[in-house]
Scaffold this motif. Sequence first.
Motif, mmCIF file in Angstrom:
data_model
loop_
_atom_site.group_PDB
_atom_site.id
_atom_site.type_symbol
_atom_site.label_atom_id
_atom_site.label_comp_id
_atom_site.label_asym_id
_atom_site.label_seq_id
_atom_site.Cartn_x
_atom_site.Cartn_y
_atom_site.Cartn_z
ATOM 1 N N ASN A 125 23.279 31.859 54.972
ATOM 2 C CA ASN A 125 23.635 31.944 56.344
ATOM 3 C C ASN A 125 23.631 32.727 57.777
ATOM 4 O OD1 ASN A 125 25.408 31.710 58.726
ATOM 5 N ND2 ASN A 125 27.868 32.637 57.859
ATOM 6 N N PRO A 126 23.196 31.622 59.003
ATOM 7 C CA PRO A 126 22.144 32.082 59.991
ATOM 8 C C PRO A 126 23.522 33.194 60.478
ATOM 9 C CG PRO A 126 22.450 29.885 60.960
ATOM 10 C CD PRO A 126 23.121 30.484 58.768
ATOM 11 N N ASN A 127 24.620 33.291 60.938
ATOM 12 C CA ASN A 127 25.924 34.512 61.258
ATOM 13 C C ASN A 127 26.619 35.539 60.809
ATOM 14 O OD1 ASN A 127 24.610 32.118 64.029
ATOM 15 N ND2 ASN A 127 25.977 30.171 63.129
ATOM 16 N N GLY A 128 25.568 35.449 59.889
ATOM 17 C CA GLY A 128 26.907 36.126 58.876
ATOM 18 C C GLY A 128 26.703 36.317 57.266
ATOM 19 N N SER A 129 27.771 36.418 57.164
ATOM 20 C CA SER A 129 27.576 36.740 55.756
ATOM 21 C C SER A 129 26.572 35.982 54.843
ATOM 22 C CB SER A 129 28.933 36.770 54.141
ATOM 23 O OG SER A 129 28.735 36.196 53.279
ATOM 24 N N THR A 130 25.652 36.282 53.424
ATOM 25 C CA THR A 130 24.561 35.483 52.942
ATOM 26 C C THR A 130 25.552 34.339 52.348
ATOM 27 O OG1 THR A 130 22.772 37.097 52.573
ATOM 28 C CG2 THR A 130 22.842 35.269 51.171
ATOM 29 N N CYS A 131 26.239 34.462 51.506
ATOM 30 C CA CYS A 131 27.246 33.269 50.684
ATOM 31 C C CYS A 131 28.563 33.136 51.356
ATOM 32 C CB CYS A 131 27.809 34.381 49.357
ATOM 33 S SG CYS A 131 25.865 34.876 48.822
ATOM 34 N N TYR A 132 28.583 33.012 52.387
ATOM 35 C CA TYR A 132 29.356 32.193 53.558
ATOM 36 C C TYR A 132 31.033 33.211 53.159
ATOM 37 C CZ TYR A 132 25.836 29.374 55.131
ATOM 38 O OH TYR A 132 24.733 29.387 55.713
ATOM 39 N N TYR A 161 19.061 21.384 48.719
ATOM 40 C CA TYR A 161 17.480 22.140 49.429
ATOM 41 C C TYR A 161 18.455 23.705 49.640
ATOM 42 C CZ TYR A 161 14.393 24.839 53.079
ATOM 43 O OH TYR A 161 14.328 25.402 54.084
ATOM 44 N N SER A 162 17.352 24.425 48.697
ATOM 45 C CA SER A 162 18.270 25.729 49.263
ATOM 46 C C SER A 162 16.390 26.997 48.188
ATOM 47 C CB SER A 162 18.995 26.301 47.675
ATOM 48 O OG SER A 162 19.586 27.516 47.955
ATOM 49 N N THR A 163 16.655 27.883 48.202
ATOM 50 C CA THR A 163 15.767 29.189 47.963
ATOM 51 C C THR A 163 16.040 29.124 46.424
ATOM 52 O OG1 THR A 163 16.076 31.145 48.879
ATOM 53 C CG2 THR A 163 14.941 30.261 50.243
ATOM 54 N N ALA A 164 14.738 29.622 46.069
ATOM 55 C CA ALA A 164 15.491 30.530 44.392
ATOM 56 C C ALA A 164 15.908 31.757 44.839
ATOM 57 C CB ALA A 164 13.990 30.419 43.540
ATOM 58 N N ASP A 165 16.159 32.906 45.069
ATOM 59 C CA ASP A 165 16.524 33.960 46.134
ATOM 60 C C ASP A 165 18.606 33.823 45.380
ATOM 61 O OD1 ASP A 165 17.096 36.732 46.152
ATOM 62 O OD2 ASP A 165 17.455 35.912 47.891
ATOM 63 N N TRP A 166 18.078 32.225 47.202
ATOM 64 C CA TRP A 166 20.049 31.801 47.553
ATOM 65 C C TRP A 166 20.423 31.539 46.126
ATOM 66 C CZ3 TRP A 166 22.882 28.469 47.981
ATOM 67 C CH2 TRP A 166 24.579 28.750 48.574
ATOM 68 N N TRP A 167 19.766 30.720 45.535
ATOM 69 C CA TRP A 167 21.009 29.885 44.369
ATOM 70 C C TRP A 167 21.269 31.046 43.554
ATOM 71 C CZ3 TRP A 167 22.246 25.964 45.052
ATOM 72 C CH2 TRP A 167 22.836 24.423 43.663
ATOM 73 N N SER A 168 20.772 31.719 43.322
ATOM 74 C CA SER A 168 20.423 32.856 42.654
ATOM 75 C C SER A 168 21.402 33.804 42.606
ATOM 76 C CB SER A 168 19.159 34.121 41.634
ATOM 77 O OG SER A 168 20.007 35.006 40.694
ATOM 78 N N CYS A 170 24.388 33.512 45.614
ATOM 79 C CA CYS A 170 25.519 32.634 45.948
ATOM 80 C C CYS A 170 25.869 31.562 45.007
ATOM 81 C CB CYS A 170 24.536 32.658 47.401
ATOM 82 S SG CYS A 170 24.692 33.307 48.231
ATOM 83 N N THR A 171 25.204 31.115 43.359
ATOM 84 C CA THR A 171 26.048 30.478 42.702
ATOM 85 C C THR A 171 25.776 30.860 41.323
ATOM 86 O OG1 THR A 171 23.168 29.324 42.341
ATOM 87 C CG2 THR A 171 25.172 29.061 44.064
#
Length: 233
Positions: A125-132, A161-168, A170-171
């Motif tokens: 999230n460019p404006n706040g919490s990583t996982c919204y 589309y995502s990154t390995a870090d975000w996917w791990s 936030c999901t």
Amino acid sequence: MRFSAALLLVALKLVTATPAPLEKRATVQGFDISNYQPNVNFKAAYNSGARFVIIKATEGTTYIDPSFSNHYTGATSAGLIRGGYHFAHPDRTTGATQATYFLAHGGGWSNDGITLPGMLDIEYNPNGSTCYGLSPTAMVAWIQSFVDTYHAKTTRYPMIYSTADWWSTCTGNSNAFSSTCPLVLARYGSSVGNIPGGWPYQTIWQNADTYAYGGDSDIFNGGLPQLKKLASG
């Protein structure tokens, strides 16, 4: 056990023989763009070997990329396989609502052989919490809502589309989409790195944040026939 000189010579040749070179897997160069790149040299990209481009269409439910139409026309004229992408804001409206908005503003798919299925860009999230502000369970449900709506209206599953870090993070590294949605994995470097979410491989690798003719560099994991198959359904 005794060996003759001839047998010893054969064995020595087998040990010291140069190994056969490994087959290099076919790949196809592509790129992705948004209004941050208002002027893109599509023809030069094609002439250099690029064969596809993914173009930002929408964000949330209030933003249409002002360059989308011109980009899409330019890509088509240059002979590139092309498709749209949607930047997700899971904290604002439902996945179904955002998929519908995306489809209404350039994110659709048609079986013309030159249109990629739409791509859901879900990342930091460019404006706040990583996982919204969503739990992993709620995030997976949001993505599922987007995916199901897109599939119901087009018969195609969207790329994710995502990154390995975000996917791990936030999901919870969910594998709920590994058998349906092609993975577009962002990792800038010389190798694709860890593949998240139970996907056996990435369909497209965003390997750099710059490309000579505009936008970010993308590498399709396969040859041109496989790329055309992805566009054809």
